[in-house]
Design a protein around this motif. Structure first.
Motif, PDB file in Angstrom:
ATOM      1  N   MET A 137       0.848  -1.194   0.000  1.00 56.79           N
ATOM      2  CA  MET A 137       0.000   0.000   0.000  1.00 56.79           C
ATOM      3  C   MET A 137       0.884   1.244   0.000  1.00 56.79           C
ATOM      4  O   MET A 137       1.753   1.396   0.859  1.00 56.79           O
ATOM      5  N   ARG A 138       0.673   2.135  -0.949  1.00 56.32           N
ATOM      6  CA  ARG A 138       1.439   3.387  -1.005  1.00 56.32           C
ATOM      7  C   ARG A 138       0.584   4.499  -0.387  1.00 56.32           C
ATOM      8  O   ARG A 138      -0.104   5.248  -1.087  1.00 56.32           O
ATOM      9  N   PHE A 139       0.603   4.557   0.928  1.00 58.86           N
ATOM     10  CA  PHE A 139      -0.208   5.536   1.648  1.00 58.86           C
ATOM     11  C   PHE A 139       0.263   6.955   1.371  1.00 58.86           C
ATOM     12  O   PHE A 139       1.470   7.207   1.231  1.00 58.86           O
ATOM     13  N   ILE A 140      -0.689   7.870   1.282  1.00 60.28           N
ATOM     14  CA  ILE A 140      -0.369   9.281   1.084  1.00 60.28           C
ATOM     15  C   ILE A 140      -0.261   9.939   2.459  1.00 60.28           C
ATOM     16  O   ILE A 140      -1.252  10.072   3.170  1.00 60.28           O
ATOM     17  N   GLU A 141       0.938  10.298   2.817  1.00 64.62           N
ATOM     18  CA  GLU A 141       1.205  10.918   4.111  1.00 64.62           C
ATOM     19  C   GLU A 141       1.824  12.296   3.888  1.00 64.62           C
ATOM     20  O   GLU A 141       2.303  12.611   2.805  1.00 64.62           O
ATOM     21  N   ARG A 142       1.824  13.117   4.911  1.00 65.33           N
ATOM     22  CA  ARG A 142       2.503  14.398   4.809  1.00 65.33           C
ATOM     23  C   ARG A 142       4.003  14.182   4.623  1.00 65.33           C
ATOM     24  O   ARG A 142       4.537  13.177   5.102  1.00 65.33           O
ATOM     25  N   PRO A 143       4.677  15.086   3.876  1.00 65.81           N
ATOM     26  CA  PRO A 143       4.178  16.378   3.383  1.00 65.81           C
ATOM     27  C   PRO A 143       3.423  16.245   2.057  1.00 65.81           C
ATOM     28  O   PRO A 143       3.806  15.444   1.203  1.00 65.81           O
ATOM     29  N   TYR A 144       2.339  17.025   1.920  1.00 70.22           N
ATOM     30  CA  TYR A 144       1.599  17.070   0.660  1.00 70.22           C
ATOM     31  C   TYR A 144       0.957  18.442   0.491  1.00 70.22           C
ATOM     32  O   TYR A 144       0.881  19.234   1.441  1.00 70.22           O
ATOM     33  N   CYS A 145       0.524  18.725  -0.736  1.00 72.18           N
ATOM     34  CA  CYS A 145      -0.148  19.986  -1.043  1.00 72.18           C
ATOM     35  C   CYS A 145      -1.409  20.099  -0.209  1.00 72.18           C
ATOM     36  O   CYS A 145      -2.231  19.171  -0.179  1.00 72.18           O
ATOM     37  N   GLU A 146      -1.582  21.215   0.464  1.00 69.39           N
ATOM     38  CA  GLU A 146      -2.739  21.396   1.339  1.00 69.39           C
ATOM     39  C   GLU A 146      -4.051  21.472   0.566  1.00 69.39           C
ATOM     40  O   GLU A 146      -5.117  21.250   1.132  1.00 69.39           O
ATOM     41  N   VAL A 147      -3.975  21.771  -0.725  1.00 70.49           N
ATOM     42  CA  VAL A 147      -5.198  21.866  -1.531  1.00 70.49           C
ATOM     43  C   VAL A 147      -5.495  20.548  -2.237  1.00 70.49           C
ATOM     44  O   VAL A 147      -6.560  19.956  -2.045  1.00 70.49           O
ATOM     45  N   LEU A 148      -4.577  20.063  -3.041  1.00 72.13           N
ATOM     46  CA  LEU A 148      -4.818  18.863  -3.842  1.00 72.13           C
ATOM     47  C   LEU A 148      -4.347  17.566  -3.186  1.00 72.13           C
ATOM     48  O   LEU A 148      -4.584  16.485  -3.721  1.00 72.13           O
ATOM     49  N   GLY A 149      -3.675  17.675  -2.054  1.00 72.35           N
ATOM     50  CA  GLY A 149      -3.216  16.469  -1.379  1.00 72.35           C
ATOM     51  C   GLY A 149      -2.129  15.730  -2.130  1.00 72.35           C
ATOM     52  O   GLY A 149      -1.851  14.567  -1.844  1.00 72.35           O
ATOM     53  N   THR A 150      -1.505  16.374  -3.101  1.00 70.80           N
ATOM     54  CA  THR A 150      -0.447  15.744  -3.888  1.00 70.80           C
ATOM     55  C   THR A 150       0.817  15.611  -3.044  1.00 70.80           C
ATOM     56  O   THR A 150       1.289  16.603  -2.493  1.00 70.80           O
ATOM     57  N   PRO A 151       1.377  14.402  -2.937  1.00 69.09           N
ATOM     58  CA  PRO A 151       2.576  14.225  -2.094  1.00 69.09           C
ATOM     59  C   PRO A 151       3.769  15.027  -2.611  1.00 69.09           C
ATOM     60  O   PRO A 151       4.014  15.096  -3.818  1.00 69.09           O
ATOM     61  N   PHE A 152       4.504  15.633  -1.688  1.00 74.86           N
ATOM     62  CA  PHE A 152       5.756  16.311  -2.013  1.00 74.86           C
ATOM     63  C   PHE A 152       6.910  15.346  -1.785  1.00 74.86           C
ATOM     64  O   PHE A 152       6.851  14.500  -0.886  1.00 74.86           O
ATOM     65  N   ALA A 153       7.964  15.500  -2.565  1.00 74.87           N
ATOM     66  CA  ALA A 153       9.148  14.654  -2.402  1.00 74.87           C
ATOM     67  C   ALA A 153       9.904  15.015  -1.133  1.00 74.87           C
ATOM     68  O   ALA A 153      10.621  14.195  -0.570  1.00 74.87           O
TER      69      ALA A 153
END
Length: 242
Positions: A38-54
């Motif tokens: 499972m590739r869970f989406i965790e912080r850090p990410y875009c606060e609007v689109l939830g896109t993960p940051f590297a």
């Protein structure tokens, strides 16, 4: 009595991984192998689109995509990237009538949007057209939304948003075709506007791909007076980190 009932259930239906079916310790979970897939989406990410940051961009960081084309909704939250076990769970729920998966998936969704659910007034599902609902027998988004609402102790507004136009399946359509396909597809029925006006809503769907469907639905809710719309999905289609 409850312990006896649970023991009897475990004997009749031994606990198994919800993805691959191997034996595990308890019901409603994944085995270690599927869990690591499972590739869970965790912080850090875009606060609007939830896109993960590297890497960490700082508190409240917003992606270039969200700044260039702000979405109709206020924010997006998702549990995991749409591949591996997450993709299979979505497909089993949607196409194989595995409604037993919805409670487990909803628990993860509640965790992913804990702050937004705590601040919202109600939960809404992306609806199916009545003819598609008859053929499919259930709405997977509504199943997820119902459990999310229960777990978050929030009302589930099952009749506030309806799909008044039967659309093509979005699978296989381009981003532009998806937008055209769902244009004018949703409405808030007469007499239901008061359930939306001034409310903070969480709009639930199973997967976020291009965002055409949830954007069309969120636009209708905003026009009906919704103060805030958070989109919450189980999976998110994404090519990689930004």
């Amino acid at each position: 009595m409850a312990l006896i009932a649970e023991t009897a259930r475990d004997l009749l239906y031994p606990p198994a991984c919800c993805h691959c079916g191997v034996s595990i310790a308890g019901h409603g979970g994944l085995c270690p192998s599927c869990w690591t897939g499972m590739r869970f989406i965790e912080r850090p990410y875009c606060e609007v689109l939830g896109t993960p940051f590297a890497y960490e961009e700082g508190e409240g960081a917003v992606s270039p995509e969200a700044m260039a084309e702000p979405p109709v909704f206020d924010r997006l939250r998702s549990v995991a990237l749409h591949d591996g076990p997450a993709r299979q769970l979505v497909h089993q729920l949607k196409y194989r009538d595995r409604t037993d998966l919805a409670p487990m998936m909803a628990r993860w969704m509640v965790r992913s949007a804990a702050t937004e659910l705590a601040a919202c007034d109600a939960v809404i599902a992306v609806p199916l057209h009545r003819t598609r609902l008859l053929s499919r027998r259930f709405n997977q988004s509504a199943e997820l939304a119902r459990h999310v609402a229960r777990l978050a102790d929030r009302p589930f507004l099952a009749a506030t948003l309806v799909r008044s136009k039967r659309t093509q399946r979005q699978v296989g359509l381009s981003a532009t075709a998806r937008e055209t396909n769902v244009r004018g597809a949703f409405r808030v029925p007469e007499g239901m506007a008061e359930t939306v006006l001034g409310r903070r809503l969480v709009l639930v769907d199973d997967v976020y791909t291009t965002g055409a469907t949830v954007s069309a639905a969120a636009r209708v809710l905003k026009r009906a007076g919704a103060a805030d719309v958070t989109v919450l999905t189980f999976a998110r289609a994404l090519s990689g980190l930004i």
